[in-house]
Design a protein around this motif. Structure first.
Motif, PDB file in Angstrom:
ATOM      1  N   LEU A  50      50.035 -83.765   6.059  1.00 28.81           N
ATOM      2  CA  LEU A  50      49.768 -84.998   5.310  1.00 28.81           C
ATOM      3  C   LEU A  50      50.044 -86.235   6.157  1.00 28.81           C
ATOM      4  O   LEU A  50      49.327 -87.239   6.053  1.00 28.81           O
ATOM      5  CB  LEU A  50      50.619 -85.030   4.038  1.00 28.81           C
ATOM      6  N   ASP A  51      51.076 -86.166   6.993  1.00 31.91           N
ATOM      7  CA  ASP A  51      51.378 -87.297   7.883  1.00 31.91           C
ATOM      8  C   ASP A  51      50.216 -87.541   8.848  1.00 31.91           C
ATOM      9  O   ASP A  51      49.844 -88.692   9.117  1.00 31.91           O
ATOM     10  CB  ASP A  51      52.667 -87.033   8.668  1.00 31.91           C
ATOM     11  N   VAL A  52      49.655 -86.459   9.378  1.00 29.18           N
ATOM     12  CA  VAL A  52      48.507 -86.573  10.282  1.00 29.18           C
ATOM     13  C   VAL A  52      47.311 -87.146   9.520  1.00 29.18           C
ATOM     14  O   VAL A  52      46.611 -88.036  10.025  1.00 29.18           O
ATOM     15  CB  VAL A  52      48.151 -85.207  10.892  1.00 29.18           C
ATOM     16  N   LEU A  53      47.075 -86.647   8.315  1.00 29.29           N
ATOM     17  CA  LEU A  53      45.971 -87.139   7.484  1.00 29.29           C
ATOM     18  C   LEU A  53      46.082 -88.637   7.264  1.00 29.29           C
ATOM     19  O   LEU A  53      45.112 -89.386   7.418  1.00 29.29           O
ATOM     20  CB  LEU A  53      45.987 -86.388   6.138  1.00 29.29           C
ATOM     21  N   ARG A  54      47.294 -89.084   6.932  1.00 30.95           N
ATOM     22  CA  ARG A  54      47.501 -90.507   6.643  1.00 30.95           C
ATOM     23  C   ARG A  54      47.295 -91.360   7.896  1.00 30.95           C
ATOM     24  O   ARG A  54      46.683 -92.432   7.830  1.00 30.95           O
ATOM     25  CB  ARG A  54      48.898 -90.718   6.065  1.00 30.95           C
ATOM     26  N   ARG A  55      47.813 -90.896   9.048  1.00 34.55           N
ATOM     27  CA  ARG A  55      47.637 -91.642  10.290  1.00 34.55           C
ATOM     28  C   ARG A  55      46.157 -91.774  10.647  1.00 34.55           C
ATOM     29  O   ARG A  55      45.699 -92.845  11.059  1.00 34.55           O
ATOM     30  CB  ARG A  55      48.386 -90.959  11.448  1.00 34.55           C
ATOM     31  N   ARG A  56      45.410 -90.695  10.491  1.00 29.09           N
ATOM     32  CA  ARG A  56      43.980 -90.733  10.779  1.00 29.09           C
ATOM     33  C   ARG A  56      43.267 -91.716   9.856  1.00 29.09           C
ATOM     34  O   ARG A  56      42.415 -92.493  10.301  1.00 29.09           O
ATOM     35  CB  ARG A  56      43.368 -89.338  10.605  1.00 29.09           C
ATOM     36  N   TYR A  57      43.612 -91.653   8.573  1.00 26.22           N
ATOM     37  CA  TYR A  57      42.948 -92.542   7.625  1.00 26.22           C
ATOM     38  C   TYR A  57      43.245 -94.007   7.946  1.00 26.22           C
ATOM     39  O   TYR A  57      42.334 -94.844   7.974  1.00 26.22           O
ATOM     40  CB  TYR A  57      43.378 -92.217   6.186  1.00 26.22           C
ATOM     41  N   LEU A  58      44.508 -94.317   8.189  1.00 26.33           N
ATOM     42  CA  LEU A  58      44.876 -95.704   8.488  1.00 26.33           C
ATOM     43  C   LEU A  58      44.228 -96.188   9.783  1.00 26.33           C
ATOM     44  O   LEU A  58      43.838 -97.354   9.895  1.00 26.33           O
ATOM     45  CB  LEU A  58      46.401 -95.835   8.581  1.00 26.33           C
ATOM     46  N   TYR A  59      44.087 -95.273  10.754  1.00 31.14           N
ATOM     47  CA  TYR A  59      43.432 -95.636  12.015  1.00 31.14           C
ATOM     48  C   TYR A  59      41.977 -96.035  11.768  1.00 31.14           C
ATOM     49  O   TYR A  59      41.525 -97.095  12.221  1.00 31.14           O
ATOM     50  CB  TYR A  59      43.509 -94.458  12.988  1.00 31.14           C
ATOM     51  N   HIS A  60      41.244 -95.203  11.051  1.00 27.80           N
ATOM     52  CA  HIS A  60      39.834 -95.490  10.789  1.00 27.80           C
ATOM     53  C   HIS A  60      39.671 -96.631   9.792  1.00 27.80           C
ATOM     54  O   HIS A  60      38.740 -97.437   9.917  1.00 27.80           O
ATOM     55  CB  HIS A  60      39.127 -94.233  10.282  1.00 27.80           C
ATOM     56  N   ARG A  61      40.588 -96.730   8.846  1.00 27.14           N
ATOM     57  CA  ARG A  61      40.515 -97.810   7.854  1.00 27.14           C
ATOM     58  C   ARG A  61      40.749 -99.161   8.519  1.00 27.14           C
ATOM     59  O   ARG A  61      40.227-100.191   8.075  1.00 27.14           O
ATOM     60  CB  ARG A  61      41.570 -97.578   6.760  1.00 27.14           C
ATOM     61  N   GLY A  62      41.535 -99.150   9.604  1.00 28.80           N
ATOM     62  CA  GLY A  62      41.817-100.392  10.314  1.00 28.80           C
ATOM     63  C   GLY A  62      40.589-101.015  10.961  1.00 28.80           C
ATOM     64  O   GLY A  62      40.585-102.204  11.291  1.00 28.80           O
ATOM     65  N   GLU A  63      39.535-100.210  11.127  1.00 31.87           N
ATOM     66  CA  GLU A  63      38.292-100.712  11.702  1.00 31.87           C
ATOM     67  C   GLU A  63      37.419-101.408  10.659  1.00 31.87           C
ATOM     68  O   GLU A  63      36.409-102.013  10.996  1.00 31.87           O
ATOM     69  CB  GLU A  63      37.504 -99.550  12.338  1.00 31.87           C
ATOM     70  N   GLY A  64      37.792-101.298   9.375  1.00 26.10           N
ATOM     71  CA  GLY A  64      36.998-101.927   8.320  1.00 26.10           C
ATOM     72  C   GLY A  64      36.747-100.970   7.170  1.00 26.10           C
ATOM     73  O   GLY A  64      37.386 -99.921   7.050  1.00 26.10           O
ATOM     74  N   ASP A  65      35.791-101.349   6.312  1.00 27.03           N
ATOM     75  CA  ASP A  65      35.474-100.544   5.138  1.00 27.03           C
ATOM     76  C   ASP A  65      34.913 -99.182   5.542  1.00 27.03           C
ATOM     77  O   ASP A  65      34.176 -99.067   6.525  1.00 27.03           O
ATOM     78  CB  ASP A  65      34.441-101.254   4.257  1.00 27.03           C
ATOM     79  N   LEU A  66      35.254 -98.157   4.763  1.00 25.97           N
ATOM     80  CA  LEU A  66      34.783 -96.802   5.024  1.00 25.97           C
ATOM     81  C   LEU A  66      33.766 -96.385   3.976  1.00 25.97           C
ATOM     82  O   LEU A  66      33.955 -96.647   2.787  1.00 25.97           O
ATOM     83  CB  LEU A  66      35.957 -95.822   5.018  1.00 25.97           C
ATOM     84  N   LEU A  67      32.718 -95.729   4.407  1.00 28.48           N
ATOM     85  CA  LEU A  67      31.721 -95.226   3.476  1.00 28.48           C
ATOM     86  C   LEU A  67      32.277 -94.044   2.703  1.00 28.48           C
ATOM     87  O   LEU A  67      33.237 -93.381   3.131  1.00 28.48           O
ATOM     88  CB  LEU A  67      30.463 -94.806   4.235  1.00 28.48           C
ATOM     89  N   GLU A  68      31.646 -93.784   1.593  1.00 26.99           N
ATOM     90  CA  GLU A  68      32.057 -92.710   0.697  1.00 26.99           C
ATOM     91  C   GLU A  68      32.197 -91.366   1.418  1.00 26.99           C
ATOM     92  O   GLU A  68      33.163 -90.630   1.225  1.00 26.99           O
ATOM     93  CB  GLU A  68      30.971 -92.675  -0.367  1.00 26.99           C
ATOM     94  N   GLY A  69      31.210 -91.035   2.278  1.00 27.50           N
ATOM     95  CA  GLY A  69      31.263 -89.766   2.990  1.00 27.50           C
ATOM     96  C   GLY A  69      32.444 -89.677   3.941  1.00 27.50           C
ATOM     97  O   GLY A  69      33.021 -88.599   4.128  1.00 27.50           O
ATOM     98  N   THR A  70      32.817 -90.798   4.543  1.00 28.04           N
ATOM     99  CA  THR A  70      33.956 -90.818   5.453  1.00 28.04           C
ATOM    100  C   THR A  70      35.259 -90.633   4.684  1.00 28.04           C
ATOM    101  O   THR A  70      36.171 -89.936   5.141  1.00 28.04           O
ATOM    102  CB  THR A  70      33.993 -92.140   6.239  1.00 28.04           C
ATOM    103  N   VAL A  71      35.370 -91.252   3.517  1.00 27.73           N
ATOM    104  CA  VAL A  71      36.543 -91.060   2.659  1.00 27.73           C
ATOM    105  C   VAL A  71      36.664 -89.590   2.277  1.00 27.73           C
ATOM    106  O   VAL A  71      37.761 -89.014   2.261  1.00 27.73           O
ATOM    107  CB  VAL A  71      36.456 -91.945   1.399  1.00 27.73           C
ATOM    108  N   MET A  72      35.522 -88.952   1.999  1.00 31.09           N
ATOM    109  CA  MET A  72      35.533 -87.527   1.658  1.00 31.09           C
ATOM    110  C   MET A  72      36.074 -86.698   2.818  1.00 31.09           C
ATOM    111  O   MET A  72      36.925 -85.819   2.630  1.00 31.09           O
ATOM    112  CB  MET A  72      34.109 -87.081   1.302  1.00 31.09           C
TER     113      MET A  72
END
Length: 211
Positions: A50-72
């Motif tokens: 879960l820690d890895v999942l969160r770090r990845r999400y925050l990294y990609h989220r930091g680039e801007g809005d994420l599309l629905e498929g990317t959130v999935m």
């Protein structure tokens, strides 16, 4: 003549959902206990994942809005896998069509649900991250419409709504009067513990619908 309407157009607010389906929100601690009571422990290995999942999400989220498929890909699919939804006895259907005929027979509501799990008992609605200004609450009316399409009305059904940043759980029953309630909103940005809690709730729901 029967009219077909998109769920996203017909159900825009909670009032729309409650009026069309006769839904009543039950704000009782005894109705939707699955999101806060009897939550299973999670292992250190799961916490690491879960820690890895969160770090990845925050990294990609930091680039801007994420599309629905990317959130999935970044959030929903890893969470469902960790919770056991990809393993027996569960079955996954992605982007499943949903059709709901209203009682008067004159209108059909149609839409597509992002993930449907095990005999229509767990539904997932994913939003694009640009909709965080409205939070996950913005998808609750449509999620309730999808849950009402459950072909097994004698069983409780659960939903998860997320835009990546926020996660919200729903429980709905249809015996006699349709009733529902909501969990609190879990926010991934807040802390690692929020994500741990989300997995605990998902695991608790797997137990509820598999037993």
């Amino acid at each position: 003549m029967t009219q077909t309407v998109a769920i996203t157009e017909a159900i825009a607010t909670l009032k729309d959902a409650e009026t069309r389906f006769g839904l009543i929100r039950i704000e009782s601690e005894h109705f939707f206990t699955e999101w806060f009571e009897g939550l299973p422990e999670i292992t250190e290995a799961e916490k690491t994942s879960l820690d890895v999942l969160r770090r990845r999400y925050l990294y990609h989220r930091g680039e801007g809005d994420l599309l629905e498929g990317t959130v999935m890909l970044l959030v929903v699919s890893p969470l469902l896998a960790l919770a056991g939804f990809y393993d027996p006895p569960f079955k996954i259907q992605a982007e499943s069509s949903v059709e709901l005929v209203l009682d008067d027979g004159e209108e059909v509501l149609r839409g597509r649900i992002d993930v449907l799990v095990l005999q229509n008992q767990f539904w997932v609605v994913v939003l694009e991250s640009k909709k965080t200004t409205l939070s996950a609450w913005s998808a609750v009316p449509q999620a309730l419409a999808y849950l009402m399409a459950n072909p097994h009305p004698n069983k409780p059904v659960f939903g998860m709504v997320t835009n990546g940043d926020d996660v919200l759980f729903i429980k709905l029953t249809q015996a006699d009067t349709p009733q529902y309630d909501l969990s609190r909103v879990f926010a991934l940005f807040t802390s690692k513990r929020e994500l741990y809690k989300i997995l605990q709730v998902l695991k608790r729901i797997t137990f509820a619908i598999a037993s």
